[in-house]
Design a protein around this motif. Structure first.
Motif, mmCIF file in Angstrom:
data_model
loop_
_atom_site.group_PDB
_atom_site.id
_atom_site.type_symbol
_atom_site.label_atom_id
_atom_site.label_comp_id
_atom_site.label_asym_id
_atom_site.label_seq_id
_atom_site.Cartn_x
_atom_site.Cartn_y
_atom_site.Cartn_z
ATOM 1 N N ASP A 402 0.835 -1.204 0.000
ATOM 2 C CA ASP A 402 0.000 0.000 0.000
ATOM 3 C C ASP A 402 0.868 1.252 0.000
ATOM 4 O O ASP A 402 1.956 1.276 0.579
ATOM 5 N N ARG A 404 0.500 4.954 1.488
ATOM 6 C CA ARG A 404 -0.317 5.691 2.453
ATOM 7 C C ARG A 404 0.191 7.122 2.543
ATOM 8 O O ARG A 404 1.396 7.354 2.563
ATOM 9 N N TYR A 422 5.182 3.543 2.099
ATOM 10 C CA TYR A 422 4.936 2.248 1.455
ATOM 11 C C TYR A 422 4.994 1.166 2.520
ATOM 12 O O TYR A 422 5.985 1.049 3.243
ATOM 13 N N ASN A 457 6.748 1.960 -5.245
ATOM 14 C CA ASN A 457 5.897 0.878 -4.740
ATOM 15 C C ASN A 457 5.858 -0.301 -5.706
ATOM 16 O O ASN A 457 5.924 -1.468 -5.292
#
Length: 640
Positions: A402, A404, A422, A457
C-alpha cells in the motif's frame, strides 16, 4: 571500495533518410483504383490435395504482369480473417489492383501471391457459426496444411524460388495471428512476416519469439500494423512491446481506423513494398501514421503521441493564442493550422519519465492532456517514454503493498508535515516488525516524487514477489525544510533536515508503524538534494543507519580539502563509519549526470581516507529513469 559499472547496449543511431526505400508512410489516394492503361496480373483458382485435411482444397493465386514460366518468383502467402475464405481479400481488398498499380510505379518486386483458405477442415466454408470450436481449431491446423501440402504444391506447379529469403507470409485479423504464429514459429521457412490487426489467436510474445537473437538474425522484415480504434490493438501492442524490449527490429505501424479493409489494404500496400529486396532496419521506426498514447495521458486524450523512434507529437487547440511552445528540456515552437490546432513533432526524447510544460504567450503552464507532477518547484506535466527497463516497475499480477499518505506534527519543524509511506504486501495481516528505508527526493520536488515519478511501490512489489528484496516499510519524506528548492542544499537547510529526520519523521514512523528500531534495520537514501541530505545526516549518524544510498549527488566540488568540516568528520571517524555501515552505495547517471564531477572528486577523497563504499553507474543523466534503477538496485542490498 568496489566499483560497479553497468553495461548497457547502446541504441542504434536512426537513419532519417527514407529516400533509399522510396516508400511513403501511407497509401496515396487512388492506390486501390483500377487504371485501365496499366498491365494487369492474373488471378486463377487452384486445387491441391491436402494430406493434412484428407481432401482437395482451393486457393486463389495472383501472378504478376508479364508473368513468365521461365522466370522464378518469390511468393507471398496472404491469409484472410475468421469470417472469410480464399475470396475475402479479393472481395474486400482488391489486392490485384493494389499490386498492379505498385508494379507500374516500380515499387514492388515481381511476386506470386497465394490466397488460401486458412480454415483447414473438410467443410472449410465460412458459413454457419464461424466461432464453432472445430472451425477455430481448423485455423491452427492450417499451419501443417500450409507447410506440408500447399507450399510443396505451389513450388511444384509454379516457377518459384524455394529458399526462405524469397518466402513471405502475412494476413488480416485471424490471418494476422496465423501469420505471426506460423511465420515466427518457422523462421527456417519465412524471412518476411506481417500481421495486420492480428486477432486473439496470436500467441503470447514469449511464445512467438522465444529466441530474440535468432529472430534478429533470420528475419528480413517483421511487420505489425493496426488501426488505433481497433478493439484488438492490445494484441499488436503487447507483441510490439516485447520486441522493443528485446531489440528485435520490426515495424509497428499505427493508423487511423478500426478493424476493416481500409486499414488492411493500406497494410498490404505498405508491407509489399519491403518484400524481397534489401531493407534497412534502422529506418523501421520511421514508418507509421500515428503514435501510441503514453500512460501519462489523461483519459481519452489523443495527444501527445509517441512515435516508434521516441519522437513525440503534440497537438493542442488554442485558437486565440499568439505563440505556443513545448518545453521538453528543449523548447519547440508549435505551428497553428487552419482549424486553430497547434502542432509540433519533437526530436527523439530520452526514454523514461520526462517533465514538460506548455508555454502559451510566454506563460509556462501544465498541459491539460497529461498528468501533472510536482517538479521544477511547481506542478508540471510529465510524459512516460517507453524504456527497455520498464519491466522493473510494471504493474504485474503479484501481491501489492500500500501507499499511504499521512499528515504528522513534527517536533523538528514545529509544524504539520506530510509523508508518503509504502507498506509491503501482507503488512496489515502480519504481526512482524519491518525494517525501514527513509527515502529522500531531489531539489524542486517533494514527498510525492518517489511514489509518482519514481514508481517505488511497484518496483518493491515486483522485487519482493521475486524474493530479491526484503519486505520493508519505505518512508518518503518531504525534504523541503528551511526553504527547500536550491536553498535546500545549504548548510542551514541540511542541519534543519537532520533535525526533522531525527525529531519528526523517524519518531512518527516508529510510533505509528510496526517497525524495527535498531540501526541495522534502518536505511537512508536520496537523489540529488536528497543524496546530499543523506551524506550530511547519514555519515554523522551511522549509529542510527546501517545503510546509506547516495544517488546522483556528492559534496560540492569546491569543498575539496580534507580539512573541510564535511571531510574532517569522516577523516576522524573512518573506523566507526566503516564498521557501522553495512552498505554505502553511491551511484551516478553516467558522465552526463550533472552531479558526476562533484561525485568523482568526493569518492577520490573517500579513497584517500579509506572509506569503504560501492560505486555504480547507469547511463541516463540526472533523471528519473536513473533513479528508478537506483532504487531497484539499492533496495536489493538492504536488510540481508
Amino acid at each position: 571500495m568496489k566499483r560497479i559499472i553497468l553495461s548497457v547496449i547502446s541504441l542504434v543511431v536512426i537513419n532519417t533518410s527514407l529516400l533509399a526505400q522510396n516508400i511513403k508512410k501511407e497509401a496515396p489516394k487512388g492506390f486501390d483504383v483500377v487504371n485501365p492503361s496499366l498491365a494487369k496480373g492474373k488471378l486463377n483458382y487452384i486445387k491441391y490435395k491436402s494430406k493434412t485435411v484428407g481432401t482437395t482444397r482451393r486457393a486463389l493465386v495472383y501472378t504478376p504482369p508479364g508473368y513468365n514460366k521461365n522466370t522464378k518468383y518469390p511468393v507471398l502467402y496472404l491469409l484472410h480473417g475468421i469470417g472469410g475464405d480464399e475470396n475475402e481479400w479479393l472481395n474486400g481488398g482488391t489486392p490485384q489492383v493494389i499490386l498492379d498499380n505498385l508494379y507500374a510505379e516500380g515499387k514492388i518486386e515481381p511476386m506470386i501471391v497465394v490466397m488460401p483458405n486458412g480454415r483447414a477442415m473438410k467443410d472449410d466454408s465460412s458459413q454457419g457459426n464461424i466461432m464453432a470450436p472445430d472451425k477455430v481449431q481448423a485455423f491452427a491446423t492450417f499451419e501443417k496444411d500450409l507447410l506440408d501440402d500447399l507450399i510443396p504444391y505451389i513450388e511444384k506447379k509454379y516457377p518459384v524460388l524455394t529458399d526462405r529469403e524469397h518466402r513471405a507470409i502475412a494476413g488480416l485479423s485471424m490471418g494476422g495471428g496465423q501469420s505471426l504464429n506460423f511465420g515466427l514459429g518457422n523462421l527456417d521457412m519465412f524471412a518476411y512476416v506481417g500481421g495486420f490487426s492480428s486477432a486473439p489467436n496470436t500467441k503470447l510474445p514469449e511464445e512467438l519469439v522465444p529466441n530474440p537473437t535468432e529472430a534478429k538474425e533470420k528475419l528480413k522484415l517483421l511487420w505489425i500494423s493496426c488501426g488505433t480504434s481497433d478493439g484488438l490493438i492490445t494484441y499488436s501492442k503487447r507483441t510490439h512491446d516485447y520486441l522493443f524490449k528485446n531489440d528485435v527490429p520490426h515495424i509497428y505501424y499505427l493508423e487511423p481506423g478500426g478493424h476493416d479493409f481500409k486499414v488492411w489494404k493500406n497494410g498490404l500496400y505498405m508491407f509489399s513494398q519491403f518484400l524481397f529486396k534489401p531493407v534497412d532496419p534502422s529506418t523501421f521506426n520511421k514508418y507509421t501514421v500515428l503514435g501510441t498514447k503514453p500512460e501519462t495521458n489523461m483519459r481519452n486524450a489523443e495527444y501527445p503521441q509517441i512515435l516508434p523512434d521516441n519522437r513525440v507529437v503534440f497537438k493542442l487547440q488554442a485558437p486565440e493564442a499568439q505563440r505556443v511552445q513545448i518545453d521538453l528540456g528543449k523548447k519547440y515552437d508549435m505551428v497553428k493550422d487552419t482549424e486553430g490546432f497547434w502542432n509540433v513533432t519533437t526530436d527523439v526524447v530520452n526514454p523514461g519519465f520526462n517533465y514538460y510544460s506548455l508555454i502559451i504567450d510566454g506563460v509556462a503552464v501544465a498541459d491539460p492532456a497529461s498528468e501533472t507532477f510536482y517538479g521544477m518547484s511547481r506542478m508540471a506535466s510529465g510524459i512516460e517514454i517507453p524504456h527497455k527497463d520498464q519491466d522493473m516497475y510494471a504493474l504485474n499480477n503479484v501481491p501489492h503493498g500500500d501507499l499511504r499518505i499521512k499528515k504528522y506534527f513534527s517536533r523538528g519543524t514545529n509544524s504539520w508535515r506530510e509523508m508518503y509511506i509504502y507498506t509491503p504486501p501482507g503488512y496489515d495481516t502480519s504481526t512482524e516488525k519491518y525494517p525501514v528505508l527513509y527515502l529522500l527526493h531531489g531539489g524542486g520536488e517533494d514527498q510525492r516524487g518517489w511514489a509518482t515519478q519514481g514508481k517505488t511501490n511497484l518496483i518493491l512489489d515486483n522485487l519482493i514477489a521475486e524474493g530479491k528484496a526484503s519486505s520493508m516499510v519505505i518512508a518518503m519524506i518531504d525534504g523541503n525544510v528551511g526553504g527547500g528548492g536550491i536553498s535546500g542544499f545549504g548548510e542551514n537547510s541540511l542541519k534543519a533536515f537532520e533535525n526533522e529526520l531525527k525529531r519528526g519523521a523517524i519518531p512518527f514512523i516508529e510510533s505509528n508503524y510496526r517497525v524495527k528500531t535498531d540501526a541495522k534495520s534502518r536505511a537512508l537514501a536520496g537523489l540529488s538534494m536528497g543524496g546530499l541530505q543523506t551524506l550530511y545526516a547519514g555519515i554523522k549518524n551511522t549509529d542510527m543507519f546501517a545503510y546509506l544510498g547516495v544517488f546522483s549527488s556528492g559534496w560540492w566540488a569546491n569543498n575539496t580539502e580534507l580539512s573541510d568540516p564535511q571531510y574532517e568528520f569522516m577523516k576522524t571517524n573512518v573506523s566507526t563509519i566503516n564498521t557501522n555501515l553495512k552498505e554505502f552505495w553511491i551511484s551516478m547517471g553516467g558522465e552526463e549526470d550533472i552531479a558526476h564531477d562533484n561525485c568523482e572528486i568526493m569518492v577520490k577523497k573517500f579513497d584517500e581516507m579509506g572509506i569503504h563504499y560501492k560505486y555504480s553507474e547507469y547511463p541516463g543523466g540526472h533523471a528519473w529513469p536513473v533513479w528508478r534503477h537506483d532504487i531497484f538496485m539499492f533496495s536489493q542490498l538492504l536488510f540481508k
